[in-house]
Write an enzyme that holds these catalytic residues in place. Structure first.
Site, PDB file in Angstrom:
ATOM      1  N   HIS A   1       0.890  -1.274  -0.070  1.00  0.00           N
ATOM      2  CA  HIS A   1      -0.022   0.078   0.158  1.00  0.00           C
ATOM      3  C   HIS A   1       0.898   1.423  -0.038  1.00  0.00           C
ATOM      4  O   HIS A   1       1.875   1.201   0.682  1.00  0.00           O
ATOM      5  CB  HIS A   1      -0.982   0.075   1.344  1.00  0.00           C
TER       6      HIS A   1
ATOM      7  N   ASP B   1      -7.987  -5.380  -0.149  1.00  0.00           N
ATOM      8  CA  ASP B   1      -8.671  -6.242  -1.276  1.00  0.00           C
ATOM      9  C   ASP B   1      -8.151  -7.671  -1.145  1.00  0.00           C
ATOM     10  O   ASP B   1      -8.658  -8.584  -1.922  1.00  0.00           O
ATOM     11  CB  ASP B   1      -7.936  -5.779  -2.882  1.00  0.00           C
TER      12      ASP B   1
HETATM   13  C1  SDX Z   1      -6.499  -0.089  -3.199  1.00  0.00           C
HETATM   14  O1  SDX Z   1      -4.551   4.533  -2.061  1.00  0.00           O
HETATM   15  C2  SDX Z   1      -5.341   3.688  -1.568  1.00  0.00           C
HETATM   16  O2  SDX Z   1      -5.771   4.194  -0.643  1.00  0.00           O
HETATM   17  C3  SDX Z   1      -6.043   2.533  -2.206  1.00  0.00           C
HETATM   18  C4  SDX Z   1      -6.972   1.856  -1.630  1.00  0.00           C
HETATM   19  C5  SDX Z   1      -8.241   2.451  -1.287  1.00  0.00           C
HETATM   20  O3  SDX Z   1      -9.025   2.318  -0.406  1.00  0.00           O
HETATM   21  O4  SDX Z   1      -8.523   3.515  -2.097  1.00  0.00           O
HETATM   22  O5  SDX Z   1      -6.326   1.364  -0.313  1.00  0.00           O
HETATM   23  C6  SDX Z   1      -7.378   0.443  -2.324  1.00  0.00           C
HETATM   24  O6  SDX Z   1      -6.219   0.100  -4.204  1.00  0.00           O
HETATM   25  C7  SDX Z   1      -5.568  -1.073  -2.413  1.00  0.00           C
HETATM   26  C8  SDX Z   1      -4.260  -1.467  -3.165  1.00  0.00           C
HETATM   27  C9  SDX Z   1      -4.518  -2.841  -4.213  1.00  0.00           C
HETATM   28  N1  SDX Z   1      -3.528  -3.188  -5.095  1.00  0.00           N
HETATM   29  C10 SDX Z   1      -2.925  -4.299  -5.073  1.00  0.00           C
HETATM   30  O7  SDX Z   1      -3.096  -5.057  -4.232  1.00  0.00           O
HETATM   31  C11 SDX Z   1      -1.699  -4.522  -6.032  1.00  0.00           C
HETATM   32  C12 SDX Z   1      -0.521  -4.854  -5.395  1.00  0.00           C
HETATM   33  N2  SDX Z   1       0.122  -3.963  -4.728  1.00  0.00           N
HETATM   34  C13 SDX Z   1       0.911  -2.995  -5.269  1.00  0.00           C
HETATM   35  O8  SDX Z   1       1.247  -3.028  -6.782  1.00  0.00           O
HETATM   36  C14 SDX Z   1       1.260  -1.810  -4.794  1.00  0.00           C
HETATM   37  O9  SDX Z   1       1.842  -1.831  -3.466  1.00  0.00           O
HETATM   38  C15 SDX Z   1       0.342  -0.473  -4.676  1.00  0.00           C
HETATM   39  C16 SDX Z   1       0.016  -0.126  -6.063  1.00  0.00           C
HETATM   40  C17 SDX Z   1      -0.913  -0.902  -3.955  1.00  0.00           C
HETATM   41  C18 SDX Z   1       1.032   0.509  -4.101  1.00  0.00           C
HETATM   42  O10 SDX Z   1       2.207   1.264  -4.985  1.00  0.00           O
HETATM   43  P1  SDX Z   1       3.312   2.082  -4.736  1.00  0.00           P
HETATM   44  O11 SDX Z   1       3.153   2.715  -3.400  1.00  0.00           O
HETATM   45  O12 SDX Z   1       3.597   2.858  -5.949  1.00  0.00           O
HETATM   46  O13 SDX Z   1       4.474   0.979  -4.275  1.00  0.00           O
HETATM   47  P2  SDX Z   1       5.699   0.473  -5.187  1.00  0.00           P
HETATM   48  O14 SDX Z   1       4.862  -0.289  -6.294  1.00  0.00           O
HETATM   49  O15 SDX Z   1       6.443   1.394  -5.426  1.00  0.00           O
HETATM   50  O16 SDX Z   1       6.195  -0.780  -4.295  1.00  0.00           O
HETATM   51  C19 SDX Z   1       7.401  -0.530  -3.648  1.00  0.00           C
HETATM   52  C20 SDX Z   1       8.169  -1.980  -3.424  1.00  0.00           C
HETATM   53  C21 SDX Z   1       8.541  -2.053  -4.750  1.00  0.00           C
HETATM   54  O17 SDX Z   1       9.940  -2.997  -4.980  1.00  0.00           O
HETATM   55  P3  SDX Z   1      11.356  -2.096  -5.089  1.00  0.00           P
HETATM   56  O18 SDX Z   1      11.178  -1.545  -6.744  1.00  0.00           O
HETATM   57  O19 SDX Z   1      11.401  -1.495  -4.147  1.00  0.00           O
HETATM   58  O20 SDX Z   1      12.243  -3.202  -5.027  1.00  0.00           O
HETATM   59  O21 SDX Z   1       7.684  -2.881  -3.167  1.00  0.00           O
HETATM   60  C22 SDX Z   1       7.237  -3.881  -4.189  1.00  0.00           C
HETATM   61  C23 SDX Z   1       7.450  -3.171  -5.479  1.00  0.00           C
HETATM   62  O22 SDX Z   1       8.052  -4.067  -6.803  1.00  0.00           O
HETATM   63  N3  SDX Z   1       5.861  -4.033  -4.189  1.00  0.00           N
HETATM   64  C24 SDX Z   1       5.579  -5.689  -4.484  1.00  0.00           C
HETATM   65  C25 SDX Z   1       4.131  -5.455  -4.194  1.00  0.00           C
HETATM   66  N4  SDX Z   1       3.652  -4.117  -3.791  1.00  0.00           N
HETATM   67  C26 SDX Z   1       4.952  -3.530  -3.702  1.00  0.00           C
HETATM   68  N5  SDX Z   1       6.067  -6.560  -4.677  1.00  0.00           N
HETATM   69  C27 SDX Z   1       5.394  -7.629  -4.818  1.00  0.00           C
HETATM   70  N6  SDX Z   1       3.901  -7.889  -4.732  1.00  0.00           N
HETATM   71  C28 SDX Z   1       3.367  -6.633  -4.295  1.00  0.00           C
HETATM   72  N7  SDX Z   1       2.088  -6.651  -4.159  1.00  0.00           N
END
Ligand code: SDX
Length: 428
Positions: free
Chosen positions: A306, A363
């Protein structure tokens, strides 16, 4: 603590004001930065940018706290009532019995959609994703309610909020029935919000669906858990569209589009697909987690991570509790719940997830609950949208009422060609 900060550029010092929130948050106000210095800030994905001041929802992502108008989310767990929370978010206080009854009656009176709108459902292919139909139909409400092109007072806000909150469930249910080739069922004025939605989803002309108390409570709570989450992607979209003075219907239709994506509300569908994939034996939970860590795989552990929470998402904690309780009461089990538990256990003890503070988000467990109460997978994100609607309305209204709001218009750092002469490559 200081209420200004000093920024030094090319040896010259600039003083910038610091804005404080009621929970001690501080932000540097850079609204005059370009005027004073000629520079803009650059923040792709807005990870460090506050787009507004807001009094609706408070999140402390480090501590895992979420409050609606100051009330901790967990306090809505007993006797959950989505409509009461919707009022709280939109109008800033819990409804009095009179306000609640008046609003409930308005919801009942406005549940139906115009007959000509029903024909529009026939214009979409049966295979249409319900989120696409939902967005189109919410936008179409603008055509049927020109009286709400602008919202100037609280009576108008109550009128438009009731119509949207009531009609979204009718539209949602019809989009599902259309996808199954089933006849559309009228809303029943005797039923409250959640049972009426389930009736329109699942009743047959020859057989009435009866919503039991467990289903009613589970769906009420699930909608409450989704009701607002401050400046998330879809809410920011609603605010951005609304900032041009676009009406509430069209602003929320845009919000549905933003919510649909897999990184946002659409993740609840992807979580279920991931769990089914593992359940079918195509991969073990351990193998799936390994793939999610591998940046070349194109996979993520869906429902994890998140932007704001660097601790447990409090909604996921409530949802997990709710899933366990629901299955116990139903005296049944879901193999997907066991897989979800296993994935969570593996991820929470894996250094990749620990170092990046990746925890289950809203989710991760919501699909398991929706499955338990019979909601089909293609409706999962639609249910998220029904839940999120009060939040979108509250944010649109807060911005609409604010004397200081301006059209949202970010800047950019241009990285394209320098001035180039036009020499056409086309022949005469
Ligand atoms: C919602 O914003 C809100 O409030 C949203 C929400 C709401 O109520 O409105 O809470 C609802 O959208 C929940 C999120 C649902 N999405 C997912 O579950 C998809 C999986 N999660 C991610 O793609 C990610 O964690 C996000 C999109 C939720 C957040 O993205 P960020 O803040 O841009 O974080 P990032 O992608 O830059 O991740 C940071 C690091 C990265 O690794 P590095 O480049 O530092 O090595 O963490 C890794 C990412 O690759 N990472 C994951 C991961 N989530 C982040 N690696 C594996 N699996 C994951 N799920």
């Amino acid at each position: 603590m200081t209420d200004t900060v000093t920024l030094t550029i090319d040896g010259k010092a600039y003083t910038l004001p610091v804005v404080r929130g009621t929970e001690g948050e501080r932000a540097i106000d850079i609204s005059k930065l370009r005027e004073q210095t000629g520079l803009i800030s650059l923040d792709p994905g807005f990870g460090n940018t506050g787009s507004c001041e807001s009094a609706i929802t408070f999140i402390d992502g480090e501590k895992g706290i979420l409050r609606y108008r100051g009330i901790p989310l967990e306090q809505f767990e007993e006797n959950p009532n989505f409509i009461e929370v919707a009022w709280l978010l939109i109008f800033g206080h819990l409804p009095t019995p009179e306000e609640y009854e008046r609003f409930s009656k308005l919801l009942t009176r406005t549940a139906n959609i115009d007959e000509s709108m029903k024909h529009s459902f026939q214009g979409f292919p049966r295979s249409s994703p319900p989120m696409a139909t939902l967005s189109a139909m919410i936008n179409a409400l603008s055509c049927f309610h020109p009286e709400f092109q602008a919202v100037d007072d609280l009576t108008q806000l109550e009128g438009v909020a009731a119509r949207l909150i009531s009609k979204i469930r009718t539209i949602a249910a019809y989009s599902y029935r259309r996808s199954r080739g089933k006849p559309l069922i009228y809303p029943d004025p005797k039923l409250r919000y959640v049972p009426n939605f389930m009736h329109m989803m699942f009743s047959q002309p020859y057989e009435e669906y009866v919503c039991d108390q467990d289903t009613r409570d589970a769906l009420n709570l699930l909608l409450i858990l989704h009701a607002d989450h401050e400046q998330n992607c879809s809410t920011s979209t609603v605010r951005m569209v609304g900032s041009s003075q676009a009406n509430l219907f069209t602003s929320c239709a845009a919000g549905v589009g933003a919510l649909w994506g897999s990184l946002h509300g659409g993740a609840n569908v992807q979580v279920l697909r991931m769990l089914q994939h593992i359940h079918k034996g195509q991969m073990t939970p351990e193998e799936y987690v390994s793939r999610a860590k591998d940046k070349t795989s194109g996979e993520l552990l869906m429902g994890f991570g998140h932007r704001v929470y660097k601790n447990f998402d409090p909604r996921a904690v409530v949802l997990q509790r709710m899933a366990e309780r629901l299955y116990k009461r139903m005296k049944t089990d879901d193999p997907l719940l066991n897989i979800a538990r296993k994935l969570e256990e593996i991820a929470l003890s894996d250094s990749y997830f620990v170092e990046r503070n990746l925890y289950p988000n809203v989710d991760f467990y919501s699909g398991i609950i929706l499955r338990a109460i019979g909601i089909p997978v293609n409706m999962f994100t639609v249910i998220f949208a029904i839940g999120r609607l009060p939040g979108w309305i509250a944010h649109w209204a807060e911005q609409n009422e604010s004397a200081t709001s301006r059209i949202a218009r970010p800047r950019q750092v241009y990285t394209g060609n320098p001035e180039t002469k036009y020499v056409s490559l086309l022949r005469d």
